[in-house]
Design a protein around this motif. Structure first.
Motif, PDB file in Angstrom:
ATOM      1  N   GLN A  65       1.137  48.962  -2.495  1.00 33.82           N
ATOM      2  CA  GLN A  65       2.152  48.668  -1.472  1.00 33.82           C
ATOM      3  C   GLN A  65       2.835  47.327  -1.769  1.00 33.82           C
ATOM      4  O   GLN A  65       2.866  46.412  -0.945  1.00 33.82           O
ATOM      5  CB  GLN A  65       1.534  48.678  -0.063  1.00 33.82           C
ATOM      6  CG  GLN A  65       0.707  49.913   0.271  1.00 33.82           C
ATOM      7  CD  GLN A  65       1.512  51.212   0.217  1.00 33.82           C
ATOM      8  OE1 GLN A  65       2.628  51.254   0.698  1.00 33.82           O
ATOM      9  NE2 GLN A  65       0.947  52.245  -0.386  1.00 33.82           N
ATOM     10  N   ILE A  66       3.411  47.257  -2.951  1.00 37.01           N
ATOM     11  CA  ILE A  66       4.059  46.031  -3.448  1.00 37.01           C
ATOM     12  C   ILE A  66       3.110  44.836  -3.315  1.00 37.01           C
ATOM     13  O   ILE A  66       3.415  43.814  -2.678  1.00 37.01           O
ATOM     14  CB  ILE A  66       5.401  45.728  -2.738  1.00 37.01           C
ATOM     15  CG1 ILE A  66       6.209  47.023  -2.468  1.00 37.01           C
ATOM     16  CG2 ILE A  66       6.242  44.774  -3.579  1.00 37.01           C
ATOM     17  CD1 ILE A  66       7.565  46.784  -1.831  1.00 37.01           C
ATOM     18  N   SER A  78       0.429  44.323  -1.667  1.00 38.19           N
ATOM     19  CA  SER A  78       0.063  43.849  -0.329  1.00 38.19           C
ATOM     20  C   SER A  78      -1.196  44.478   0.260  1.00 38.19           C
ATOM     21  O   SER A  78      -1.545  44.177   1.400  1.00 38.19           O
ATOM     22  CB  SER A  78       1.247  44.040   0.629  1.00 38.19           C
ATOM     23  OG  SER A  78       1.429  45.398   0.954  1.00 38.19           O
ATOM     24  N   ILE A  79      -1.877  45.333  -0.489  1.00 35.95           N
ATOM     25  CA  ILE A  79      -3.170  45.860  -0.018  1.00 35.95           C
ATOM     26  C   ILE A  79      -4.276  45.019  -0.662  1.00 35.95           C
ATOM     27  O   ILE A  79      -4.390  44.974  -1.880  1.00 35.95           O
ATOM     28  CB  ILE A  79      -3.337  47.341  -0.405  1.00 35.95           C
ATOM     29  CG1 ILE A  79      -2.255  48.209   0.252  1.00 35.95           C
ATOM     30  CG2 ILE A  79      -4.730  47.855  -0.029  1.00 35.95           C
ATOM     31  CD1 ILE A  79      -2.379  48.381   1.744  1.00 35.95           C
ATOM     32  N   MET A  93       5.698  36.262  11.109  1.00 31.31           N
ATOM     33  CA  MET A  93       5.568  37.708  10.980  1.00 31.31           C
ATOM     34  C   MET A  93       5.751  38.278   9.577  1.00 31.31           C
ATOM     35  O   MET A  93       5.421  39.431   9.338  1.00 31.31           O
ATOM     36  CB  MET A  93       6.580  38.394  11.909  1.00 31.31           C
ATOM     37  CG  MET A  93       6.341  38.144  13.394  1.00 31.31           C
ATOM     38  SD  MET A  93       4.686  38.581  13.944  1.00 31.31           S
ATOM     39  CE  MET A  93       4.695  40.307  13.511  1.00 31.31           C
ATOM     40  N   CYS A  94       6.358  37.533   8.655  1.00 28.94           N
ATOM     41  CA  CYS A  94       6.577  38.083   7.315  1.00 28.94           C
ATOM     42  C   CYS A  94       6.785  36.950   6.320  1.00 28.94           C
ATOM     43  O   CYS A  94       6.911  35.780   6.710  1.00 28.94           O
ATOM     44  CB  CYS A  94       7.783  39.029   7.298  1.00 28.94           C
ATOM     45  SG  CYS A  94       9.375  38.219   7.568  1.00 28.94           S
ATOM     46  N   SER A 147       1.658  35.634   2.801  1.00 22.74           N
ATOM     47  CA  SER A 147       1.935  36.881   3.536  1.00 22.74           C
ATOM     48  C   SER A 147       1.233  38.015   2.788  1.00 22.74           C
ATOM     49  O   SER A 147       0.121  37.841   2.305  1.00 22.74           O
ATOM     50  CB  SER A 147       3.450  37.108   3.648  1.00 22.74           C
ATOM     51  OG  SER A 147       3.725  38.257   4.423  1.00 22.74           O
ATOM     52  N   LYS A 148       1.863  39.146   2.655  1.00 22.88           N
ATOM     53  CA  LYS A 148       1.391  40.289   1.846  1.00 22.88           C
ATOM     54  C   LYS A 148      -0.119  40.553   1.965  1.00 22.88           C
ATOM     55  O   LYS A 148      -0.570  41.020   2.997  1.00 22.88           O
ATOM     56  CB  LYS A 148       1.773  40.039   0.381  1.00 22.88           C
ATOM     57  CG  LYS A 148       3.262  40.314   0.116  1.00 22.88           C
ATOM     58  CD  LYS A 148       3.529  40.422  -1.380  1.00 22.88           C
ATOM     59  CE  LYS A 148       4.969  40.671  -1.706  1.00 22.88           C
ATOM     60  NZ  LYS A 148       5.229  42.055  -2.050  1.00 22.88           N
ATOM     61  N   GLN A 163      -2.135  40.080   5.002  1.00 22.95           N
ATOM     62  CA  GLN A 163      -1.700  40.887   6.166  1.00 22.95           C
ATOM     63  C   GLN A 163      -1.012  40.011   7.213  1.00 22.95           C
ATOM     64  O   GLN A 163      -0.046  40.424   7.844  1.00 22.95           O
ATOM     65  CB  GLN A 163      -2.874  41.661   6.791  1.00 22.95           C
ATOM     66  CG  GLN A 163      -3.588  42.592   5.813  1.00 22.95           C
ATOM     67  CD  GLN A 163      -2.709  43.728   5.298  1.00 22.95           C
ATOM     68  OE1 GLN A 163      -2.334  44.611   6.045  1.00 22.95           O
ATOM     69  NE2 GLN A 163      -2.361  43.698   4.019  1.00 22.95           N
ATOM     70  N   ALA A 164      -1.500  38.847   7.447  1.00 22.58           N
ATOM     71  CA  ALA A 164      -0.858  37.850   8.309  1.00 22.58           C
ATOM     72  C   ALA A 164       0.019  36.956   7.440  1.00 22.58           C
ATOM     73  O   ALA A 164      -0.298  36.713   6.275  1.00 22.58           O
ATOM     74  CB  ALA A 164      -1.912  37.009   9.004  1.00 22.58           C
ATOM     75  N   ARG A 178      -3.243  40.913  13.063  1.00 19.71           N
ATOM     76  CA  ARG A 178      -3.219  40.699  11.608  1.00 19.71           C
ATOM     77  C   ARG A 178      -4.076  39.493  11.229  1.00 19.71           C
ATOM     78  O   ARG A 178      -4.623  39.445  10.117  1.00 19.71           O
ATOM     79  CB  ARG A 178      -1.783  40.532  11.133  1.00 19.71           C
ATOM     80  CG  ARG A 178      -0.887  41.744  11.398  1.00 19.71           C
ATOM     81  CD  ARG A 178      -1.418  43.018  10.760  1.00 19.71           C
ATOM     82  NE  ARG A 178      -0.583  44.182  11.024  1.00 19.71           N
ATOM     83  CZ  ARG A 178      -0.873  45.414  10.603  1.00 19.71           C
ATOM     84  NH1 ARG A 178      -1.994  45.662   9.938  1.00 19.71           N
ATOM     85  NH2 ARG A 178      -0.061  46.415  10.877  1.00 19.71           N
ATOM     86  N   GLN A 195      -7.532  40.773  10.952  1.00 18.73           N
ATOM     87  CA  GLN A 195      -7.688  41.455   9.659  1.00 18.73           C
ATOM     88  C   GLN A 195      -7.814  40.431   8.524  1.00 18.73           C
ATOM     89  O   GLN A 195      -8.605  40.618   7.603  1.00 18.73           O
ATOM     90  CB  GLN A 195      -6.509  42.388   9.402  1.00 18.73           C
ATOM     91  CG  GLN A 195      -6.519  43.618  10.309  1.00 18.73           C
ATOM     92  CD  GLN A 195      -5.458  44.639   9.931  1.00 18.73           C
ATOM     93  OE1 GLN A 195      -4.377  44.284   9.466  1.00 18.73           O
ATOM     94  NE2 GLN A 195      -5.760  45.911  10.136  1.00 18.73           N
TER      95      GLN A 195
END
Lengths: 485, 485
Positions: free
Chosen positions: B98-99, B101-102, B161-162, B350-351, B354-355, B382, B385
């Protein structure tokens, strides 16, 4: 520590309630059965706010984060419906709702049940990059959360992570659309592709978004350039030379000042047209009610005229419904009240929808892929919550509730001579107090009395009840206001 | 539809694996016991990718959203560990994640168990405005998620948020800090407060963020002005006149080109100093490895020099770890490899965390409240997580795993004569193919063979395995590459 006290509804309030209840029941066809039967019957205050436990936690948190803006520390586990519990055991009626972002009450069973749904758990444990490999149920979320309540005539939605991101991606869409229209069938020129890499024209064009004085559209660099609510948000931050038209400064109640207000609106529209001659504007962005800037209203006629100016000048019309959207004004979108001949070009949302993004039409999709794009492109978890919100609004007829309680509240606030400039649409209501100082004191006093309320503008109190705020809550609010004023 | 086929590890791969396994076990002190015992033993392909069911869903989704960037539709419920399942029942080894991000594999029990935690459910059902009334457990999340892995010497964190939001808020912090330093003990001038409301100097100053050619820092207006990876991201969007220094174009492997590379780096640093004379720069932002722009590396010496230039010129040094952070390079933060004398001024993330947000020091907090602020200020869900990710990395010694499998992969890729410019740090690895066309074909072929890989730059393949990617996965990757090339 203050002695515990339960605020009971005064007999004056009771009379008011029963006097109007019957009339309102006739218009809504329903009674006032509580949406949350296990809610407290009123605020319950054990300490001042913030209490000692809030202060202890804030001190610990202040090691890592700025805590100067924090009112109190919440205990969300114990909060229910329209009542927020704090870390000291105080239960407050919440008419601020996390800056107007809680839609259907704390610990709403619709949200709690979602947590048990395997599809929701899957979305939580596996965060998709929605532009690369969305889950097979993403399209259902898009339909159930966003398309089901899409503004009439709007067929597409682009999801992101927050309100500022929603507005900025709408702005980008406008710039790309305008540039593509000018370019016609031609491809990008080499000069454009090279110059943009150095942030220079023609690739990085000197185009603008036109917004209004006192508007608020976010705090990132593009959205902040469109914002003009308060200097403290903007000072020291570089900004684009984007123009601001004066938002009409109406007198309230509007029906008593029609001539004056019409004149204000015509002046504003005239200034818009003047600015369009001086700047290369791709879009106009406007809030249906300027929220952060002081709950400033304009008439449906004003917004219809504004859209007409956009059409005449081939400019996109963006409606920022980040704060007004999702039912607070009695319709799902506040701009439904304008009776526009055609839909806006884009409508942005966030806050009470839990998910953020904007509606658009297919013709606004960029010709090339990857231009409206980012890693997550929204959050499937929040989209599932948005679908649950839409369901709850439908099942519980919450828009009817908002209209009914909004009428009731506006009626009684208008009768209160201590309040200035009462104005509202549905339960999205505000009034002014004499001075910023008196307003700030009022907000503090209300909190001590068990009602959490917020301010906006210089001396405005904004009521931002959840959609589950009912007439018996309104009575507590009105009663507590009488005591605080 | 293609016949179902299970890709077995070739005997060549087996030999390679057993030859190196013993040596690597000695350095890591551990074997290769799978983190996900129920993972498939290899890719399992039933159809081409995207298959008919993916295409059907994409067609439905395309009514509402642009689907041109979508590889396939995922079935996250059936995905496990390093394997992503698609809607057609194809199981692919996922080296794109996921680019990037996992972090810890699909359906990791650490995430699935979180969903049963009442505190997590509370955070989900009641989204806090963290700047107004955070929950009583928010401070625990801050400590367990962010402070536990804070870069040495960094005591504060601001969550958003991102990744774009993280960078833009870091930029805002730099502008406010620089302006406050210049202002000294004085308050804002009336002229500043008034002019900023019209987006004019002195209130909206002509200050800059200096970034590098080929850098990527996001897609919103401020972050996009700092981005220079690809023209298609930037063209038609207005930009600030912020300068770009040339990022050194190194030759790989670095140890064979030391003189040339040193010269490139000195030229870059020289140009940075020249630009500082021409622009009023508040901060320099740089990625430890330029990811979107083509996986471009520089030496630790280069980054130490860059920080020294910042210090000499009283400019803040922002390290953008949105893609490199959270373990992918074998240390929690990629910049740990630089051995800096003091911490960077800000580190954004980020990524995989998750946060999203950034680390800073207390001295960078704005003097006035509400200047670094927004409605949600991050997401408690997030953050919980993120805390689970930190735990999992610690418990499973995932950084050791990344180092070990990264060494192993780099070793074998360096031996492959069909690949150009193999470079990496830990398992954050890339190589070039002959042309953009060959690279694109390679990515498509790999996906048909059951390995999901992504590209970056013009002709680069970027490997972005999760932290749970092990040597037996590396063997499948290497084996599949041989078949695809």
């Amino acid at each position: 520590m203050l002695a515990a006290r339960r605020l009971l509804i005064s007999s004056a309030t009771k009379k008011r309630y029963y006097a109007t209840a019957q009339a309102l029941e006739e218009t809504t066809g329903g009674g006032d059965a509580p949406f949350f039967p296990s809610e407290p019957s009123g605020p319950f205050m054990k300490t001042t706010v913030p209490g000692p436990e809030s202060k202890r936690i804030m001190k610990q948190l202040d090691n890592y984060q700025d805590t100067r803006s924090i009112f109190f520390i919440a205990d969300f586990e114990k909060s229910i419906g329209n009542y927020i519990m704090d870390a000291d055991g105080n239960a407050m009626l919440d008419v601020f709702a996390q800056i107007a972002s809680i839609p259907i009450g704390y610990n709403n069973p619709a949200f709690l049940n979602l947590a048990k749904d395997p599809a929701f758990q899957t979305a939580l444990a596996n965060r998709a990059a929605l532009g690369v490999s969305p889950n097979k149920d993403w399209v259902d979320s898009v339909e159930k959360a966003f398309m089901r309540v899409a503004p009439v005539g709007m067929s597409n939605v682009f999801t992101v992570m927050c309100g500022s991101c929603a507005n900025e991606n709408a702005f980008k869409t406008a710039f790309m659309y305008k540039a593509a229209k000018r370019r016609g069938d031609k491809d990008f020129s080499l000069n454009e592709l090279q110059s943009c890499m150095n942030n220079q024209a023609p690739g990085s064009p000197d185009m603008s978004i036109l917004s209004f004085s006192r508007g608020f559209h976010g705090r990132l660099f593009g959205s902040l350039a469109a914002t003009a609510s308060k200097a403290i948000h903007k000072v020291d931050i570089p900004a684009f030379n984007w123009p601001k038209a004066p938002f009409p400064e109406l007198r309230y109640p509007q029906h008593l000042h029609q001539d004056y207000n019409q004149q204000m609106e015509q002046q504003s529209l005239h200034e818009v047209e003047q600015l369009l001659n001086k700047h290369d504007v791709a879009a106009i962005v406007v809030e249906p009610i300027q929220s952060e800037g002081g709950d400033n209203h304009a008439s449906p006629h004003f917004f219809r005229q504004l859209q007409a100016i956009c059409k005449k000048n081939d400019i996109l019309f963006i409606v920022d419904e980040v704060q007004t959207g999702v039912g607070a004004t009695g319709t799902f979108w506040a701009h439904e009240a304008w009776d526009l001949p055609t839909s806006p070009d884009m409508v942005t949302f966030s806050k009470k929808f839990q998910a953020a993004g904007f509606y658009l039409n297919q013709r606004l999709r960029p010709t090339q892929p990857y231009r409206l794009y980012n890693t997550w492109m929204g959050d499937p978890v929040r989209a599932m919550q948005a679908a649950a919100i839409v369901n709850e609004i439908h099942d519980k007829q919450l828009l009817d509730n908002v209209k009914s309680v909004g009428n009731y509240l506006q009626h009684h606030l208008n009768d209160n001579r201590k309040l200035e400039s009462v104005r509202g649409q549905g339960a999205f209501i505000a009034f002014d107090l004499e001075s910023p100082k008196k307003r700030d004191q009022f907000l503090t006093d209300m909190r001590q009395l068990g009602v959490n309320v917020g301010g906006c503008g210089d001396k405005t109190v904004r009521l931002r009840p959840m959609l589950t705020f009912q007439k018996h809550h309104a009575d507590i609010l009105l009663d507590t206001m009488e005591r605080a004023l």
